[in-house]
Design a protein around this motif. Structure first.
Motif, PDB file in Angstrom:
ATOM      1  N   PRO A  60      28.637  29.268   3.720  1.00 36.37           N
ATOM      2  CA  PRO A  60      28.026  28.083   4.326  1.00 36.37           C
ATOM      3  C   PRO A  60      28.293  26.836   3.481  1.00 36.37           C
ATOM      4  O   PRO A  60      28.719  26.941   2.327  1.00 36.37           O
ATOM      5  CB  PRO A  60      26.527  28.427   4.347  1.00 36.37           C
ATOM      6  N   PRO A  61      28.036  25.660   4.032  1.00 37.87           N
ATOM      7  CA  PRO A  61      28.268  24.430   3.272  1.00 37.87           C
ATOM      8  C   PRO A  61      27.313  24.320   2.087  1.00 37.87           C
ATOM      9  O   PRO A  61      26.173  24.793   2.131  1.00 37.87           O
ATOM     10  CB  PRO A  61      28.010  23.319   4.297  1.00 37.87           C
ATOM     11  N   LEU A  62      27.795  23.679   1.035  1.00 45.73           N
ATOM     12  CA  LEU A  62      26.963  23.423  -0.137  1.00 45.73           C
ATOM     13  C   LEU A  62      26.144  22.152   0.080  1.00 45.73           C
ATOM     14  O   LEU A  62      26.679  21.123   0.486  1.00 45.73           O
ATOM     15  CB  LEU A  62      27.847  23.244  -1.378  1.00 45.73           C
ATOM     16  N   LEU A  63      24.849  22.234  -0.216  1.00 49.05           N
ATOM     17  CA  LEU A  63      23.954  21.096  -0.044  1.00 49.05           C
ATOM     18  C   LEU A  63      23.307  20.733  -1.366  1.00 49.05           C
ATOM     19  O   LEU A  63      23.008  21.606  -2.187  1.00 49.05           O
ATOM     20  CB  LEU A  63      22.872  21.418   1.000  1.00 49.05           C
ATOM     21  N   ASP A  64      23.063  19.463  -1.545  1.00 46.09           N
ATOM     22  CA  ASP A  64      22.382  18.994  -2.747  1.00 46.09           C
ATOM     23  C   ASP A  64      20.896  19.324  -2.631  1.00 46.09           C
ATOM     24  O   ASP A  64      20.293  19.150  -1.559  1.00 46.09           O
ATOM     25  CB  ASP A  64      22.576  17.486  -2.904  1.00 46.09           C
ATOM     26  N   PRO A  65      20.267  19.797  -3.711  1.00 51.69           N
ATOM     27  CA  PRO A  65      18.850  20.178  -3.624  1.00 51.69           C
ATOM     28  C   PRO A  65      17.913  19.018  -3.298  1.00 51.69           C
ATOM     29  O   PRO A  65      16.787  19.248  -2.853  1.00 51.69           O
ATOM     30  CB  PRO A  65      18.550  20.769  -5.004  1.00 51.69           C
ATOM     31  N   ASN A  66      18.366  17.796  -3.523  1.00 55.71           N
ATOM     32  CA  ASN A  66      17.573  16.615  -3.163  1.00 55.71           C
ATOM     33  C   ASN A  66      18.332  15.718  -2.188  1.00 55.71           C
ATOM     34  O   ASN A  66      18.091  14.511  -2.130  1.00 55.71           O
ATOM     35  CB  ASN A  66      17.210  15.833  -4.421  1.00 55.71           C
ATOM     36  N   GLY A  67      19.255  16.336  -1.432  1.00 50.87           N
ATOM     37  CA  GLY A  67      20.112  15.564  -0.550  1.00 50.87           C
ATOM     38  C   GLY A  67      19.444  15.162   0.753  1.00 50.87           C
ATOM     39  O   GLY A  67      18.266  15.452   1.017  1.00 50.87           O
ATOM     40  N   ASP A  68      20.228  14.514   1.592  1.00 50.53           N
ATOM     41  CA  ASP A  68      19.698  13.982   2.855  1.00 50.53           C
ATOM     42  C   ASP A  68      19.162  15.079   3.755  1.00 50.53           C
ATOM     43  O   ASP A  68      18.190  14.864   4.500  1.00 50.53           O
ATOM     44  CB  ASP A  68      20.801  13.213   3.584  1.00 50.53           C
ATOM     45  N   GLU A  69      19.793  16.248   3.726  1.00 55.29           N
ATOM     46  CA  GLU A  69      19.362  17.335   4.612  1.00 55.29           C
ATOM     47  C   GLU A  69      17.945  17.790   4.260  1.00 55.29           C
ATOM     48  O   GLU A  69      17.088  17.950   5.145  1.00 55.29           O
ATOM     49  CB  GLU A  69      20.331  18.509   4.514  1.00 55.29           C
ATOM     50  N   VAL A  70      17.702  18.001   2.967  1.00 55.00           N
ATOM     51  CA  VAL A  70      16.366  18.409   2.527  1.00 55.00           C
ATOM     52  C   VAL A  70      15.366  17.284   2.767  1.00 55.00           C
ATOM     53  O   VAL A  70      14.230  17.529   3.205  1.00 55.00           O
ATOM     54  CB  VAL A  70      16.397  18.827   1.045  1.00 55.00           C
ATOM     55  N   ARG A  71      15.772  16.039   2.525  1.00 55.05           N
ATOM     56  CA  ARG A  71      14.873  14.908   2.765  1.00 55.05           C
ATOM     57  C   ARG A  71      14.504  14.813   4.250  1.00 55.05           C
ATOM     58  O   ARG A  71      13.377  14.443   4.598  1.00 55.05           O
ATOM     59  CB  ARG A  71      15.519  13.604   2.323  1.00 55.05           C
ATOM     60  N   SER A  72      15.447  15.162   5.117  1.00 56.61           N
ATOM     61  CA  SER A  72      15.145  15.138   6.554  1.00 56.61           C
ATOM     62  C   SER A  72      14.052  16.143   6.904  1.00 56.61           C
ATOM     63  O   SER A  72      13.184  15.866   7.749  1.00 56.61           O
ATOM     64  CB  SER A  72      16.411  15.452   7.361  1.00 56.61           C
ATOM     65  N   VAL A  73      14.084  17.327   6.274  1.00 57.49           N
ATOM     66  CA  VAL A  73      13.046  18.322   6.555  1.00 57.49           C
ATOM     67  C   VAL A  73      11.696  17.851   6.004  1.00 57.49           C
ATOM     68  O   VAL A  73      10.653  18.113   6.609  1.00 57.49           O
ATOM     69  CB  VAL A  73      13.441  19.694   5.987  1.00 57.49           C
TER      70      VAL A  73
END
Length: 281
Positions: A60-73
């Protein structure tokens, strides 16, 4: 009393799709009065597509632990405590070939921000070369009480939830992407060896530690894998309080968390009765 939920749901490589699905599940959970929601491993970005011959192409894609995806949740969660898994881009020094360090990771959050994190410690042999292992199990405080996180294969090791319980966790969320058997798939999912083990570990780990257990899992098919679903809420005596089956859905149960844990430990208190000096190194 607190209302708890564990989800069985399908997630993909499409982060936009995943965020929409998380928003939908959170909305349904909110309508049901849920305060703590466990989503599966790979809720952002999906999971591997092949465990027989895993390589870089099935990751799967790598995500930053404080990135936009986590911030969206965080924005989606609002007052709810939400736990979910993803593939984390580590900030550690990478291998000699310059590839980034990858962790199978989980995060617990609410609209107020990050409450706790976990990196999967126990990596099955087939995928161990693709991920770096985590190195600790730590409980953390939430508005619903003290809890801890595990990621699927972690629950096959009794030491993992025991460490969280000794650190004060009364609620443990185990986030999984757990498929049917790779070597001897049964004609019916309910008869599958991995379905039996998945349920057995959930119930045994809850009863061993006298905690409330949330078990979330992926559902549906992804690449060569057919995920079990079978999300559940398990009480501190190992009793299943709510569950789903193979299809997506929410298992929801209302519990008095300190009350049921206190009652379970009222006569036989497993943590207090331990004899570590007899267990060896």
């Amino acid at each position: 009393m607190v209302r708890l939920a564990a989800a069985a749901a399908h997630f993909t490589r499409d982060i936009g799709f995943d965020l929409d699905r998380i928003k939908m599940i959170v909305s349904h959970a909110r309508d049901a009065g849920v305060a703590v929601l466990a989503l599966p491993d790979g809720a952002l970005g999906g999971y591997l597509t092949d465990l027989r011959h895993p390589d870089e192409t099935c990751l799967p894609p790598l995500l930053d632990p404080n990135g936009d995806e986590v911030r969206s949740v965080i924005d989606i969660a609002g007052e709810m405590v939400v736990c979910l898994g993803y593939s984390e881009r580590g900030r550690d020094a990478g291998p000699a070939d310059g590839a980034p360090v990858r962790y199978d990771a989980a995060v617990c959050l609410s609209g107020d921000g990050i409450l706790g994190r976990h990196r999967k410690v126990h990596l099955p042999a087939g995928i161990a070369p693709l991920f770096a292992p985590g190195d600790a199990f730590r409980a953390f405080d939430t508005p619903a009480g003290r809890m801890g996180l595990l990621i699927d294969h972690d629950k096959t090791f009794p030491e993992a939830p025991r460490t969280l319980a000794l650190d004060g966790a009364e609620l443990i969320a185990c986030l999984s992407a757990w498929p049917t058997s790779l070597t001897n798939r049964a004609p019916r999912m309910a008869q599958d060896r991995q379905a039996r083990l998945f349920d057995l570990y959930d119930q045994a780990r809850a009863a061993e530690n006298q905690v409330v257990w949330l078990s979330a899992n992926q559902s549906g098919r992804h690449g060569a894998l057919h995920f079990l679903g079978r999300a559940k809420v398990v009480g501190p005596g190992g009793e299943i309080l709510a569950r789903t089956w193979s299809k997506g859905g929410l298992a929801v149960a209302e519990v008095d968390l300190p009350g049921v844990v206190g009652a379970a430990r009222g006569v036989l208190h497993h943590l207090a009765e331990r004899r570590p000096e007899a267990y060896g190194s």
